[in-house]
Design a protein around this motif. Structure first.
Motif, PDB file in Angstrom:
ATOM      1  N   MET A  17       0.503 -13.808  12.674  1.00  0.00           N
ATOM      2  CA  MET A  17       0.731 -12.527  12.009  1.00  0.00           C
ATOM      3  C   MET A  17      -0.398 -11.534  12.265  1.00  0.00           C
ATOM      4  SD  MET A  17       2.396 -13.789   8.439  1.00  0.00           S
ATOM      5  CE  MET A  17       2.478 -12.154   7.781  1.00  0.00           C
ATOM      6  N   ILE A  18      -1.643 -11.994  12.460  1.00  0.00           N
ATOM      7  CA  ILE A  18      -2.781 -11.087  12.611  1.00  0.00           C
ATOM      8  C   ILE A  18      -2.962 -10.627  14.053  1.00  0.00           C
ATOM      9  CG2 ILE A  18      -4.626 -12.761  13.007  1.00  0.00           C
ATOM     10  CD1 ILE A  18      -4.884  -9.824  10.627  1.00  0.00           C
ATOM     11  N   ILE A  19      -2.416 -11.350  15.026  1.00  0.00           N
ATOM     12  CA  ILE A  19      -2.634 -11.010  16.439  1.00  0.00           C
ATOM     13  C   ILE A  19      -2.178  -9.583  16.773  1.00  0.00           C
ATOM     14  CG2 ILE A  19      -1.800 -11.555  18.767  1.00  0.00           C
ATOM     15  CD1 ILE A  19      -2.324 -14.456  18.159  1.00  0.00           C
ATOM     16  N   PRO A  20      -0.990  -9.115  16.370  1.00  0.00           N
ATOM     17  CA  PRO A  20      -0.610  -7.737  16.728  1.00  0.00           C
ATOM     18  C   PRO A  20      -1.564  -6.681  16.158  1.00  0.00           C
ATOM     19  CG  PRO A  20       1.309  -8.958  16.016  1.00  0.00           C
ATOM     20  CD  PRO A  20       0.120  -9.820  15.730  1.00  0.00           C
ATOM     21  N   ALA A  21      -2.017  -6.858  14.935  1.00  0.00           N
ATOM     22  CA  ALA A  21      -2.949  -5.884  14.353  1.00  0.00           C
ATOM     23  C   ALA A  21      -4.285  -5.925  15.085  1.00  0.00           C
ATOM     24  CB  ALA A  21      -3.146  -6.167  12.873  1.00  0.00           C
ATOM     25  N   LEU A  22      -4.757  -7.116  15.384  1.00  0.00           N
ATOM     26  CA  LEU A  22      -6.014  -7.259  16.114  1.00  0.00           C
ATOM     27  C   LEU A  22      -5.886  -6.674  17.516  1.00  0.00           C
ATOM     28  CD1 LEU A  22      -8.884  -8.408  16.109  1.00  0.00           C
ATOM     29  CD2 LEU A  22      -7.929 -10.541  16.994  1.00  0.00           C
ATOM     30  N   TYR A  23      -4.751  -6.906  18.166  1.00  0.00           N
ATOM     31  CA  TYR A  23      -4.521  -6.372  19.502  1.00  0.00           C
ATOM     32  C   TYR A  23      -4.586  -4.848  19.502  1.00  0.00           C
ATOM     33  CZ  TYR A  23      -2.006  -4.899  23.650  1.00  0.00           C
ATOM     34  OH  TYR A  23      -1.633  -4.263  24.803  1.00  0.00           O
ATOM     35  N   ARG A  24      -3.941  -4.221  18.532  1.00  0.00           N
ATOM     36  CA  ARG A  24      -3.946  -2.747  18.477  1.00  0.00           C
ATOM     37  C   ARG A  24      -5.347  -2.209  18.259  1.00  0.00           C
ATOM     38  NH1 ARG A  24       1.460  -0.200  16.835  1.00  0.00           N
ATOM     39  NH2 ARG A  24       0.129   1.601  16.928  1.00  0.00           N
ATOM     40  N   ALA A  29     -10.085   0.487  20.551  1.00  0.00           N
ATOM     41  CA  ALA A  29     -11.537   0.496  20.743  1.00  0.00           C
ATOM     42  C   ALA A  29     -11.892   0.461  22.229  1.00  0.00           C
ATOM     43  CB  ALA A  29     -12.164  -0.690  20.020  1.00  0.00           C
ATOM     44  N   SER A  30     -11.146  -0.310  23.010  1.00  0.00           N
ATOM     45  CA  SER A  30     -11.454  -0.376  24.442  1.00  0.00           C
ATOM     46  C   SER A  30     -11.120   0.941  25.129  1.00  0.00           C
ATOM     47  CB  SER A  30     -10.696  -1.528  25.103  1.00  0.00           C
ATOM     48  OG  SER A  30      -9.311  -1.260  25.131  1.00  0.00           O
ATOM     49  N   ALA A  31     -10.092   1.645  24.656  1.00  0.00           N
ATOM     50  CA  ALA A  31      -9.761   2.939  25.245  1.00  0.00           C
ATOM     51  C   ALA A  31     -10.894   3.940  25.013  1.00  0.00           C
ATOM     52  CB  ALA A  31      -8.454   3.470  24.653  1.00  0.00           C
ATOM     53  N   ARG A  35     -13.210   5.530  27.997  1.00  0.00           N
ATOM     54  CA  ARG A  35     -13.358   6.974  28.171  1.00  0.00           C
ATOM     55  C   ARG A  35     -14.834   7.373  28.188  1.00  0.00           C
ATOM     56  NH1 ARG A  35      -9.888  11.712  25.787  1.00  0.00           N
ATOM     57  NH2 ARG A  35      -8.643  10.901  27.446  1.00  0.00           N
ATOM     58  N   ARG A  36     -15.656   6.698  27.404  1.00  0.00           N
ATOM     59  CA  ARG A  36     -17.092   7.006  27.409  1.00  0.00           C
ATOM     60  C   ARG A  36     -17.745   6.581  28.718  1.00  0.00           C
ATOM     61  NH1 ARG A  36     -19.341   9.568  23.465  1.00  0.00           N
ATOM     62  NH2 ARG A  36     -18.733   9.136  21.355  1.00  0.00           N
ATOM     63  N   LEU A  37     -17.356   5.430  29.225  1.00  0.00           N
ATOM     64  CA  LEU A  37     -17.962   4.939  30.455  1.00  0.00           C
ATOM     65  C   LEU A  37     -17.481   5.704  31.685  1.00  0.00           C
ATOM     66  CD1 LEU A  37     -17.828   1.090  29.875  1.00  0.00           C
ATOM     67  CD2 LEU A  37     -19.820   2.590  29.736  1.00  0.00           C
ATOM     68  N   PHE A  38     -16.206   6.030  31.715  1.00  0.00           N
ATOM     69  CA  PHE A  38     -15.620   6.709  32.871  1.00  0.00           C
ATOM     70  C   PHE A  38     -14.872   7.956  32.406  1.00  0.00           C
ATOM     71  CE2 PHE A  38     -15.583   2.120  33.675  1.00  0.00           C
ATOM     72  CZ  PHE A  38     -16.451   2.085  34.751  1.00  0.00           C
ATOM     73  N   PRO A  39     -15.598   9.026  32.086  1.00  0.00           N
ATOM     74  CA  PRO A  39     -14.906  10.233  31.613  1.00  0.00           C
ATOM     75  C   PRO A  39     -14.090  10.874  32.731  1.00  0.00           C
ATOM     76  CG  PRO A  39     -17.255  10.636  31.851  1.00  0.00           C
ATOM     77  CD  PRO A  39     -17.038   9.194  32.138  1.00  0.00           C
ATOM     78  N   SER A  40     -12.893  11.253  32.413  1.00  0.00           N
ATOM     79  CA  SER A  40     -12.030  11.877  33.406  1.00  0.00           C
ATOM     80  C   SER A  40     -12.189  13.370  33.390  1.00  0.00           C
ATOM     81  CB  SER A  40     -10.603  11.651  33.133  1.00  0.00           C
ATOM     82  OG  SER A  40     -10.001  10.699  32.950  1.00  0.00           O
TER      83      SER A  40
END
Length: 89
Positions: A17-24, A29-31, A35-40
């Protein structure tokens, strides 16, 4: 023995049950990190109309230090669209 199996079953149901919430959360956070590491500097927005089978695209070029302005432009456009929808009704 039975109590241990029930505890393991409850634990695995909780994990499933927690995997979908953790995935989102991890995805969002990774997005932000990406974006900070590779600004477009160049964004391409494509519009596709299924009824007429037409596709239009808009290319937006921004300086590296102003990438946050794209987010504010999108938010402003969405708020104007919502505001216009309220007045149409």
């Amino acid at each position: 023995m039975l109590n241990q199996q029930i505890a393991q079953l409850v634990m695995w149901i909780g994990v499933i049950m927690i995997i979908p919430a953790l995935y989102r959360f991890v995805y969002a956070a990774s997005a932000l990190t990406w974006r900070r590491l590779f600004p477009s500097k160049i964004f391409e927005v494509r519009f596709f109309d299924e009824e007429s089978n037409t596709q239009k695209s808009v290319v937006i070029k921004l300086p590296k230090d102003r990438s946050a302005s794209l987010v504010s432009l999108i938010d402003e456009a969405l708020s104007k669209e919502k505001h216009a929808d309220v007045h149409r009704k």
